[in-house]
Design an enzyme around this catalytic site. Structure first.
Site, mmCIF file in Angstrom:
data_model
loop_
_atom_site.group_PDB
_atom_site.id
_atom_site.type_symbol
_atom_site.label_atom_id
_atom_site.label_comp_id
_atom_site.label_asym_id
_atom_site.label_seq_id
_atom_site.Cartn_x
_atom_site.Cartn_y
_atom_site.Cartn_z
ATOM 1 N N HIS A 130 -1.155 -6.372 6.032
ATOM 2 C CA HIS A 130 -0.007 -6.225 5.146
ATOM 3 C C HIS A 130 1.249 -6.734 5.835
ATOM 4 O O HIS A 130 1.332 -6.748 7.065
ATOM 5 C CB HIS A 130 0.191 -4.756 4.743
ATOM 6 C CG HIS A 130 -0.784 -4.277 3.724
ATOM 7 N ND1 HIS A 130 -2.057 -3.846 4.058
ATOM 8 C CD2 HIS A 130 -0.695 -4.160 2.372
ATOM 9 C CE1 HIS A 130 -2.697 -3.487 2.948
ATOM 10 N NE2 HIS A 130 -1.893 -3.673 1.916
ATOM 11 N N SER B 46 0.285 -2.681 -3.006
ATOM 12 C CA SER B 46 0.888 -2.370 -1.712
ATOM 13 C C SER B 46 1.825 -3.448 -1.194
ATOM 14 O O SER B 46 2.720 -3.161 -0.392
ATOM 15 C CB SER B 46 -0.228 -2.133 -0.679
ATOM 16 O OG SER B 46 -1.133 -3.216 -0.644
#
Length: 267
Positions: free
Chosen positions: A249, A42
């Site tokens: 993230h 990711s």
């Protein structure tokens, strides 16, 4: 460390252009195909940056991720973007390597965090006690020491086998927290320090395996310094209960300001 194939191509184009000025007229001959393949999890697909390509499904690839930003700026002849949210080393081996071939010049990859249990570590630390968090972090570090090196070797060997002439750039992960920063709630400082230490531990293991394969490892930790969670100018999402998958993230700024420069300087 392998010579950057993109740098080599740029040099050849410069030489060909100079030759043309002296009558050789062969600059076009240097316009060989330049192929770039972006693999990984990711952090490479761009989760957290938004604007996801609906065609990528649960992989959540985005034009705001560093591979797409680099490709847009440098216009490689071919660009294959197979990085996928949630990917582990086995997923790269099973699902992402098809675009690699003997003509591939440049490869980027982030992988290893999910194998080490990144998601479970963060869930444990958010929901449970400091001692439980630290114990889970230590379990992850033990996995990084005992099992992850072999898994990384399998991925790196597969890349090298399919694209033996490629310049391979392996990127790691940022430290998540600025210690003694602006956060007044959430995790304890002990938990934050343990998580940062685990990120350093993971990066060291990835860097060692990359170096042993002749790959380049540019650290992103420096670029994110001053932009961690609790810094007041974070390039990372903190826990987001409305979109849990984006938690921890990089934001779009983290991709463009953190990952892209590190990759560009190494490519």
């Amino acid at each position: 460390m392998r010579l950057s194939r993109f740098a080599a191509l740029s040099s050849s184009l410069l030489l060909a252009a100079s030759a043309a000025l002296f009558g050789a007229g062969q600059a076009a001959a240097a316009q060989a195909d330049f192929g770039y393949v972006a693999l990984g999890d990711s952090y490479s697909s761009g989760v957290g940056a938004g604007n996801y390509d609906s065609g990528s499904g649960n992989c959540k690839r985005t034009t705001r991720a560093y591979p797409a930003l680099w490709a847009a700026a440098h216009s490689p002849q071919t660009f294959s973007f197979t990085a996928c949210s949630g990917a582990r080393t086995g997923d790269v081996l099973a699902n992402q390597l098809a675009p690699l071939n003997s003509g591939t010049d440049l490869v980027s990859i982030t992988i290893g965090g999910n194998d080490a249990g990144f998601s479970d570590v963060m869930t444990t630390c958010v929901l449970q006690s400091e001692s439980t968090c630290v114990n889970r972090v230590n379990q992850a570090k033990a996995y990084v020491d005992s099992t992850l090196p072999g898994q990384l070797d399998q991925v790196y060997n597969a890349i090298d086998s399919r694209s033996p002439g490629a310049h391979v750039v392996v990127l790691g992960y940022p430290r998540f927290y600025k210690l003694n920063g602006t956060c007044t709630t959430g995790l304890t400082e002990g938990e934050r320090a343990a998580i940062n230490g685990a990120a350093d531990h993971l990066n060291a293991a990835i860097a060692k395996r990359a170096a042993n394969h002749g790959f380049t490892f540019p650290s992103v930790a420096g670029a994110f310094t001053g932009h961690e969670i609790c810094s007041g100018n974070a390039w990372l999402h903190s826990v987001n209960w409305l979109n849990i998958g984006e938690s921890y993230h990089p934001t779009a700024a983290g991709q463009s300001g953190g990952y892209l420069p590190a990759f560009t300087n190494a490519a």
